[in-house]
Design an enzyme around this catalytic site. Sequence first.
Site, PDB file in Angstrom:
ATOM      1  N   PHE A 507       0.801  -1.211   0.000  1.00 10.30           N
ATOM      2  CA  PHE A 507       0.000   0.000   0.000  1.00 10.30           C
ATOM      3  C   PHE A 507       0.832   1.257   0.000  1.00 10.30           C
ATOM      4  CE2 PHE A 507      -2.272  -3.534   1.590  1.00 10.30           C
ATOM      5  CZ  PHE A 507      -3.367  -3.508   0.747  1.00 10.30           C
ATOM      6  N   VAL A 510       8.305   1.904  -0.167  1.00 13.54           N
ATOM      7  CA  VAL A 510       9.181   1.674   0.974  1.00 13.54           C
ATOM      8  C   VAL A 510      10.519   2.345   0.689  1.00 13.54           C
ATOM      9  CG1 VAL A 510      10.275  -0.053   2.430  1.00 13.54           C
ATOM     10  CG2 VAL A 510       8.054  -0.531   1.420  1.00 13.54           C
ATOM     11  N   ASP A 621      -1.002 -13.922   3.422  1.00 10.52           N
ATOM     12  CA  ASP A 621      -0.361 -13.398   2.217  1.00 10.52           C
ATOM     13  C   ASP A 621       1.117 -13.772   2.179  1.00 10.52           C
ATOM     14  OD1 ASP A 621      -0.331 -12.208  -0.222  1.00 10.52           O
ATOM     15  OD2 ASP A 621      -0.154 -10.163   0.519  1.00 10.52           O
TER      16      ASP A 621
END
Length: 812
Positions: A507, A510, A621
């Site tokens: 989301f 990084v 996930d």
Amino acid sequence: MISPTVMATLGTHLVFFLVIFHDSMATDTLNPNQPLHDGQVIVSAKETFALGFFSPGESKNRYVGIWYHKLSGGQATTVVWVANRRGPLSGTNGSLELNINGTLTINSMMFLPMSTVSLTNPVAQLLDDGNFVIREANSSEFSWQSFDYPTDTFLSGMKLGWNLRIGLNRNLTSWKSKDDPSPGNNVLSIDLERIPQVNLWSGSTKKWRSGPWTGIKFSNLEEQPRTYGLSFGFVNNKDEVYYMFNTTTSTQIMCRSIVDQSGMTKSFVWIESTGTWNNMMNYPMNECQEYSRCGPYGVCDIDVWPICRCLQGFKSKSMQEWPLMNASSGCDRLTTLDCKSSSSDGFMTVTLAALPETSNAMVYTNISQDECRGRCLNNCSCTAYVTANISSAGFGCVIWVTELIDLRMSTHPTQDVFVRLAAADLASISNKASKKSQSKSMVWIIVFSMVALIIPLIYFCSWGKKKMVHKDVRGNGEFELAQLQWSTLMEATHNFAKTNILGKGGFGLVYKGKLAEGSEIAVKRLSRNSTQGIDEFENEVTFIAKLQHRNLVRLLGYCIKEDEKILVYEYMPNGSLDAFLFDKEKGDHLDWQTRFHIIEGIARGLLYLHQDSRLRIIHRDLKASNILLDIEMNPKISDFGLARNFGDRETIIKTRKVVGTYGYMAPEYALDGVFSIKSDVFSFGVLILEIISGQRNRIFLSSPHLYLLGKAWRLWNEGKVLDLLDPLIGNSFSMTQVMRCINIGLLCVQEKPEDRPIMSSVVIMLGNDDAPLLEPKEPGFKAIFSTKHDADLNQNELHTFNDITLTEQTGR
Ligand SMILES: *[C@@H]1O[C@H](CO)[C@@H](O)[C@H](O)[C@H]1NC(C)=O
Ligand SMILES: *[C@@H]1O[C@H](CO)[C@@H](O)[C@H](O)[C@H]1NC(C)=O
Ligand SMILES: *[C@@H]1O[C@H](CO)[C@@H](O)[C@H](O)[C@H]1NC(C)=O
Ligand SMILES: *[C@@H]1O[C@H](CO)[C@@H](O)[C@H](O)[C@H]1NC(C)=O
Ligand SMILES: *[C@@H]1O[C@H](CO)[C@@H](O)[C@H](O)[C@H]1NC(C)=O
Ligand SMILES: *[C@@H]1O[C@H](CO)[C@@H](O)[C@H](O)[C@H]1NC(C)=O
Ligand SMILES: *[C@@H]1O[C@H](CO)[C@@H](O)[C@H](O)[C@H]1NC(C)=O
Ligand SMILES: *[C@@H]1O[C@H](CO)[C@@H](O)[C@H](O)[C@H]1NC(C)=O
Ligand SMILES: *[C@@H]1O[C@H](CO)[C@@H](O)[C@H](O)[C@H]1NC(C)=O
């Protein structure tokens, strides 16, 4: 080391091993002029152990060793002793001989120190406890025994430690590798300190210490012993200092401890029902047991976050804003000791799990508590003292004249330590203590909101500059998640410079960052306009901050400023696994050992999530891009944005919204929205096969046979699984290990969840070469190609989106 704690964990799984008496004349002895040639063995009376020549692992060298005979079906698979670990033979023409004067030689070479006493009528015998002894034929006294020269294995009846009269030091030394029994780096030994303890060394670095013997157990082990027919003893006198355990009753538990290549002491117990050695306990058991994890005056507590903090009256040596993130430098006094008059300093009582490191402490055996305190106050270098019951602990007054290290907390701390502090610091501590009751209720308000996940983000902001305080659900500790200043992060990432981008997480981007004080961090900046990020953000904060495991990535702090939501993690210099695995150049650096290490690490991390952690979590996930690698290529599971807590009872959860990543998704989840820990096991199985093959589990709709699971299954049935192996691995791999891993991978991806193993079985199967494996059934991949998905999938012929996480909003 087999510890009392090991036995306490056995519980109902314990199966006693019944000794069967054989009436046979199986030879357990070696006589002079009757050499034992390669290929021959001598077997102990009850056939528990055998002695002979063997080749470890893939090695072709020949060694003389002792191994479990009956348990291993006569195979030299579980070797407990090696005679010539420093002097392997290259051919199979070796012979072991007992000389007429009572010494042993292999091909006429003396391989170990032998008794200098000459015997007249010697005989060598392999005993049922695994000891190989030499004695006069008419005597029961041993002139020499293999138990005095242990290799990496500790058995019942052995002594670990010293015979001071003859200067014998018995310690355990790891093998160099599975194929090479020569002495490795890791040693478990008893060091002759004022208060002796067991230390685990890696080279000259201390990795773990047992703490002093308290009369019934070592103080750094957490539980009281429950014996199950074992007895433990520690002897400390002028002639001998040693630790031992005995199997005492007629029912016999088979157990052994080893020091392994990874620098751990592992204890195994034979489980008759499964016919396997189960790994019951390892030391160091967790990060807090790692020696001096938090540096001088730093206290380690595995149940809180961050695990390191300073003793009261002390401050972090290296950094202010970032409390003990890199904790090894430890803490400093707030106020230096005065020392001038004895009234200016005093003592704070700290209750710890065990004594601080005692190797440099001074011990007085016959003085009172007051005298002990007086001695400490009168010596300016004294930092702390304890007094103890002499008869039970073997010491009366202990005084430290060095920095206090290796301080550990636990749920039930028992050891009072009196730490010397300047009067000013003592006063401020007692002030704080009286205010504490007020602030507690504030804490609880926050706690409730956090745990229930109903906290609107605005609440974070109103909390302002203070720290967010969570209360552990079990109520035994608070932990703080550092809230970082926006400016600090701007500086650390050079204003979120493009050049600092490490990658794209679920989301947001990084970034790599470097704090002013030098430590490196990874900064995840959630996309500004993403509403979906909020759930994941809260998820991450709630879950990951409470989890502590060497195979989980660590969340260090967060920052919220207007619509910016930022999470800060430990920096992983080697990036994510997919970048290594699916890249021809980098993949070259992933040899088999590293790949296996990664598989094992992920398995442990997942086991922790599923069973051991307090929360019990389904990750949902798991995939190569969510496995990060630290500098030593230790894998760390990351990204808990989709994780779900399933508590104790609720083990299957059904959802209408399928989230996760195609390719790793279990069929029952992809098709019916049902997920359980077994769906994580499926993803793990896919990961194993990807790690072995270096190929992605892509979905090519037009050619299902290219699908990795399909390919693995086909090769398995054709008996050609080694064709699956990534060519970059080259030739140096253990065939049995590769075969086992593929077998385990296929077991994990079986169609029916109930057929898939749970993670503790996976860990045991991976960790025990002699653990039996089932034959896998067909993987659950056909369902993926069922018509139900064609509508979604056939838009692109070549689907690579198995690397893209679907969220509850994009999924259906
Ligand atoms: C055993 O064989 C090796 C070569 O295979 C040879 O070097 C060695 O001398 C032989 N030793 C004996 C005792 O025959
Ligand atoms: C015993 O015999 C061996 C081989 O014959 C020899 O090397 C060793 O020095 C002897 N030891 C003693 C104590 O006599
Ligand atoms: C064992 O035999 C030796 C000589 O054969 C003798 O000197 C010794 O006294 C005997 N010891 C015992 C305990 O019988
Ligand atoms: C272990 O024992 C060996 C042999 O007695 C000795 O040389 C070595 O120094 C010991 N190592 C430690 C760490 O005690
Ligand atoms: C173990 O057994 C031996 C021999 O029977 C005995 O001397 C020793 O004291 C026992 N040790 C413990 C810890 O029970
Ligand atoms: C211990 O101290 C007591 C009282 O001070 C004294 O009577 C006793 O003899 C001492 N014991 C030893 C072993 O020093
Ligand atoms: C204080 O302890 C240190 C460390 O053992 C010692 O060297 C020193 O002599 C002691 N000083 C006094 C006054 O007892
Ligand atoms: C010291 O230990 C002995 C035996 O374990 C016990 O009887 C005694 O009560 C203890 N004394 C104190 C002061 O704890
Ligand atoms: C921690 O600090 C020590 C010295 O202060 C340094 O050598 C080490 O590299 C640091 N470790 C990390 C992970 O930053």
